[in-house]
Design a protein around this motif. Sequence first.
Motif, PDB file in Angstrom:
ATOM      1  N   ARG A 164     -37.742  16.228 -11.618  1.00 21.72           N
ATOM      2  CA  ARG A 164     -37.980  16.205 -13.064  1.00 21.72           C
ATOM      3  C   ARG A 164     -36.699  15.896 -13.822  1.00 21.72           C
ATOM      4  N   ASP A 165     -35.628  16.593 -13.491  1.00 25.64           N
ATOM      5  CA  ASP A 165     -34.363  16.412 -14.205  1.00 25.64           C
ATOM      6  C   ASP A 165     -33.802  15.016 -13.987  1.00 25.64           C
ATOM      7  N   ARG A 166     -34.004  14.451 -12.794  1.00 28.98           N
ATOM      8  CA  ARG A 166     -33.545  13.081 -12.541  1.00 28.98           C
ATOM      9  C   ARG A 166     -34.246  12.100 -13.466  1.00 28.98           C
ATOM     10  N   ARG A 167     -35.539  12.243 -13.593  1.00 32.46           N
ATOM     11  CA  ARG A 167     -36.301  11.331 -14.443  1.00 32.46           C
ATOM     12  C   ARG A 167     -35.912  11.493 -15.903  1.00 32.46           C
ATOM     13  N   TRP A 168     -35.810  12.724 -16.361  1.00 30.03           N
ATOM     14  CA  TRP A 168     -35.430  12.940 -17.754  1.00 30.03           C
ATOM     15  C   TRP A 168     -34.033  12.394 -18.024  1.00 30.03           C
ATOM     16  N   ARG A 169     -33.128  12.570 -17.084  1.00 32.26           N
ATOM     17  CA  ARG A 169     -31.758  12.074 -17.278  1.00 32.26           C
ATOM     18  C   ARG A 169     -31.753  10.548 -17.420  1.00 32.26           C
ATOM     19  N   LEU A 170     -32.506   9.869 -16.575  1.00 33.70           N
ATOM     20  CA  LEU A 170     -32.577   8.406 -16.665  1.00 33.70           C
ATOM     21  C   LEU A 170     -33.113   7.964 -18.021  1.00 33.70           C
ATOM     22  N   LEU A 171     -34.141   8.621 -18.497  1.00 27.32           N
ATOM     23  CA  LEU A 171     -34.734   8.237 -19.778  1.00 27.32           C
ATOM     24  C   LEU A 171     -33.822   8.573 -20.950  1.00 27.32           C
ATOM     25  N   HIS A 172     -33.136   9.714 -20.880  1.00 28.57           N
ATOM     26  CA  HIS A 172     -32.191  10.050 -21.950  1.00 28.57           C
ATOM     27  C   HIS A 172     -31.043   9.040 -21.994  1.00 28.57           C
ATOM     28  N   GLU A 173     -30.592   8.597 -20.828  1.00 24.30           N
ATOM     29  CA  GLU A 173     -29.513   7.602 -20.789  1.00 24.30           C
ATOM     30  C   GLU A 173     -29.961   6.289 -21.399  1.00 24.30           C
ATOM     31  N   ARG A 174     -31.197   5.884 -21.106  1.00 20.55           N
ATOM     32  CA  ARG A 174     -31.690   4.628 -21.678  1.00 20.55           C
ATOM     33  C   ARG A 174     -31.939   4.756 -23.173  1.00 20.55           C
ATOM     34  N   MET A 175     -32.395   5.920 -23.625  1.00 23.14           N
ATOM     35  CA  MET A 175     -32.569   6.142 -25.059  1.00 23.14           C
ATOM     36  C   MET A 175     -31.248   5.960 -25.791  1.00 23.14           C
ATOM     37  N   GLU A 176     -30.200   6.558 -25.244  1.00 24.47           N
ATOM     38  CA  GLU A 176     -28.887   6.446 -25.888  1.00 24.47           C
ATOM     39  C   GLU A 176     -28.386   5.017 -25.851  1.00 24.47           C
ATOM     40  N   ARG A 177     -28.541   4.365 -24.709  1.00 24.87           N
ATOM     41  CA  ARG A 177     -28.074   2.990 -24.579  1.00 24.87           C
ATOM     42  C   ARG A 177     -28.790   2.050 -25.536  1.00 24.87           C
ATOM     43  N   ASP A 178     -30.115   2.246 -25.692  1.00 21.65           N
ATOM     44  CA  ASP A 178     -30.924   1.352 -26.516  1.00 21.65           C
ATOM     45  C   ASP A 178     -31.021   1.798 -27.974  1.00 21.65           C
ATOM     46  N   GLY A 179     -30.424   2.929 -28.313  1.00 25.09           N
ATOM     47  CA  GLY A 179     -30.367   3.357 -29.698  1.00 25.09           C
ATOM     48  C   GLY A 179     -31.644   3.924 -30.265  1.00 25.09           C
ATOM     49  N   TYR A 180     -32.461   4.585 -29.421  1.00 21.99           N
ATOM     50  CA  TYR A 180     -33.700   5.185 -29.911  1.00 21.99           C
ATOM     51  C   TYR A 180     -33.464   6.633 -30.327  1.00 21.99           C
ATOM     52  N   ASP A 181     -34.127   7.036 -31.406  1.00 22.08           N
ATOM     53  CA  ASP A 181     -34.100   8.420 -31.848  1.00 22.08           C
ATOM     54  C   ASP A 181     -35.208   9.235 -31.192  1.00 22.08           C
ATOM     55  N   ALA A 182     -36.179   8.551 -30.621  1.00 22.11           N
ATOM     56  CA  ALA A 182     -37.263   9.220 -29.900  1.00 22.11           C
ATOM     57  C   ALA A 182     -38.013   8.174 -29.085  1.00 22.11           C
ATOM     58  N   LEU A 183     -38.665   8.659 -28.029  1.00 24.01           N
ATOM     59  CA  LEU A 183     -39.565   7.820 -27.245  1.00 24.01           C
ATOM     60  C   LEU A 183     -40.958   8.427 -27.305  1.00 24.01           C
ATOM     61  N   LEU A 184     -41.949   7.571 -27.468  1.00 25.49           N
ATOM     62  CA  LEU A 184     -43.341   7.987 -27.505  1.00 25.49           C
ATOM     63  C   LEU A 184     -44.067   7.310 -26.343  1.00 25.49           C
ATOM     64  N   PHE A 185     -44.671   8.114 -25.470  1.00 26.13           N
ATOM     65  CA  PHE A 185     -45.363   7.603 -24.288  1.00 26.13           C
ATOM     66  C   PHE A 185     -46.865   7.758 -24.495  1.00 26.13           C
ATOM     67  N   ALA A 186     -47.598   6.650 -24.417  1.00 27.83           N
ATOM     68  CA  ALA A 186     -49.042   6.663 -24.595  1.00 27.83           C
ATOM     69  C   ALA A 186     -49.728   6.673 -23.243  1.00 27.83           C
ATOM     70  N   ALA A 187     -50.853   7.379 -23.167  1.00 27.38           N
ATOM     71  CA  ALA A 187     -51.607   7.457 -21.917  1.00 27.38           C
ATOM     72  C   ALA A 187     -53.093   7.507 -22.219  1.00 27.38           C
ATOM     73  N   ALA A 188     -53.887   7.038 -21.257  1.00 28.06           N
ATOM     74  CA  ALA A 188     -55.339   7.077 -21.368  1.00 28.06           C
ATOM     75  C   ALA A 188     -55.919   7.361 -19.990  1.00 28.06           C
ATOM     76  N   ASP A 189     -57.113   7.902 -19.972  1.00 27.12           N
ATOM     77  CA  ASP A 189     -57.770   8.230 -18.711  1.00 27.12           C
ATOM     78  C   ASP A 189     -58.274   6.949 -18.051  1.00 27.12           C
ATOM     79  N   TYR A 190     -57.346   6.217 -17.527  1.00 28.07           N
ATOM     80  CA  TYR A 190     -57.617   4.969 -16.824  1.00 28.07           C
ATOM     81  C   TYR A 190     -56.578   4.872 -15.723  1.00 28.07           C
ATOM     82  N   ARG A 191     -56.972   4.326 -14.585  1.00 25.69           N
ATOM     83  CA  ARG A 191     -56.093   4.375 -13.417  1.00 25.69           C
ATOM     84  C   ARG A 191     -54.721   3.748 -13.657  1.00 25.69           C
ATOM     85  N   GLY A 192     -54.648   2.779 -14.516  1.00 24.64           N
ATOM     86  CA  GLY A 192     -53.366   2.127 -14.735  1.00 24.64           C
ATOM     87  C   GLY A 192     -52.674   2.500 -16.022  1.00 24.64           C
ATOM     88  N   HIS A 193     -53.179   3.537 -16.715  1.00 24.85           N
ATOM     89  CA  HIS A 193     -52.649   3.834 -18.041  1.00 24.85           C
ATOM     90  C   HIS A 193     -52.260   5.293 -18.256  1.00 24.85           C
TER      91      HIS A 193
END
Length: 385
Positions: free
Chosen positions: A8-37
């Motif tokens: 868990r911490d590895r994944r969060w660390r990677l995403l926090h690093e990319r957020m900082e690099r790309d200049g985002y103040d937040a990330l929003l992840f969308a999901a749906a009950d579908y095998r690919g989503h």
Amino acid sequence: MIATLAERDRRWRLLHERMERDGYDALLFAAADYRGHKGALRYLADYNLSHRFGYAVLHPGAAPTLVLPKNLEGGRRPRTGWIDDYVYAEKLSEALVKTLTRGAAPARVGIVGIGQVMKVEDYLHLTEELPGTVFEDASAMFEQVRAVKTAAEIRGAEESAYIADRCFERLLEIARPGTTERAVAAEMYRVAYSLGAEDPLFLTMYADDEPTGPCPTFGAPGGRELTAHDVFTFSYELVGPAGYWMELSRMVTFAPPTPEVQRLADAVCSGLAAGSAALRPGTTMSGVQRDVIAAIEQHGVRSSYWSGHGLGLDVLEEPWVGLEMVQDNENHEAVTATAEGMVIALHPMLWDADSGAMGYMADTCVVEAGRTRTLSKFPTELYRV
């Protein structure tokens, strides 16, 4: 065990690093009950969305918040307990505004799944309520982060492949002339679920008779009765208990195959072998596809322009094995080259209009430093029972 706090911490660390690099103040992840989503929520929170829609919000340096429909409040939470911040709302769009604006309103928000997954009404509400916020597509960034799997994640794919192999063993025992597709599928689902599989997808394909002549078709197994001269081609996709997808497909015959069927089967096998050999770290995906096409065309058969894709917590992930866009979004080439640790599904599909014969098989491959390893123990060939 894959769902550890260290993972868990590895994944969060990677995403926090990319957020900082790309200049985002937040990330929003969308999901749906579908095998690919719905893989984004499992990646972030080990949460398997069982129904409807859901979101996750990630602020810099913080744990994610899951924003889910009110009727999922009684749903099962993962026992791994990766997060404890769950928001259940009657209106997801309003809850998203409140979650995104904890503290100052964000200036830039990256949305994962904006084009393929997010509900239009939720997006419109965000833009109306937060006119000073710039919303951008961050799907490509997420694909780049999750494309390379850890050893633990690959073990999850291996576990799924083991289940699929047991299903295929059972198929070879029961598939006979006079059996219906539905009867075979019922047994496949029984075996899969008994071994801990989730979300199994069993499809069959054959040449269907249309007024203009035979044409290839695929779909959920129905009441079609198999005959002695049928080629029983199926595709099986499932996840094991860890949530990682795999694909397996083979062609099965009863009577001796016609020369046309054998030729297409040989062409598919050659294409799979060429694709597997080409999956070396650093190879472009278009290069892999060209090798697949060249091997198939040596049998006098034409191939489609794409032959596979990445696998992970979603059944369709980057990279795409193809020469051109195979998914209807602008970020279809977020990952363009093979890398060690990728899990790739290869599945060239061939069709001979003159004979009405079709060829299709699929393998799940793991890219390693010096080779490509196929997860199924069953060789790629035309099986006769």
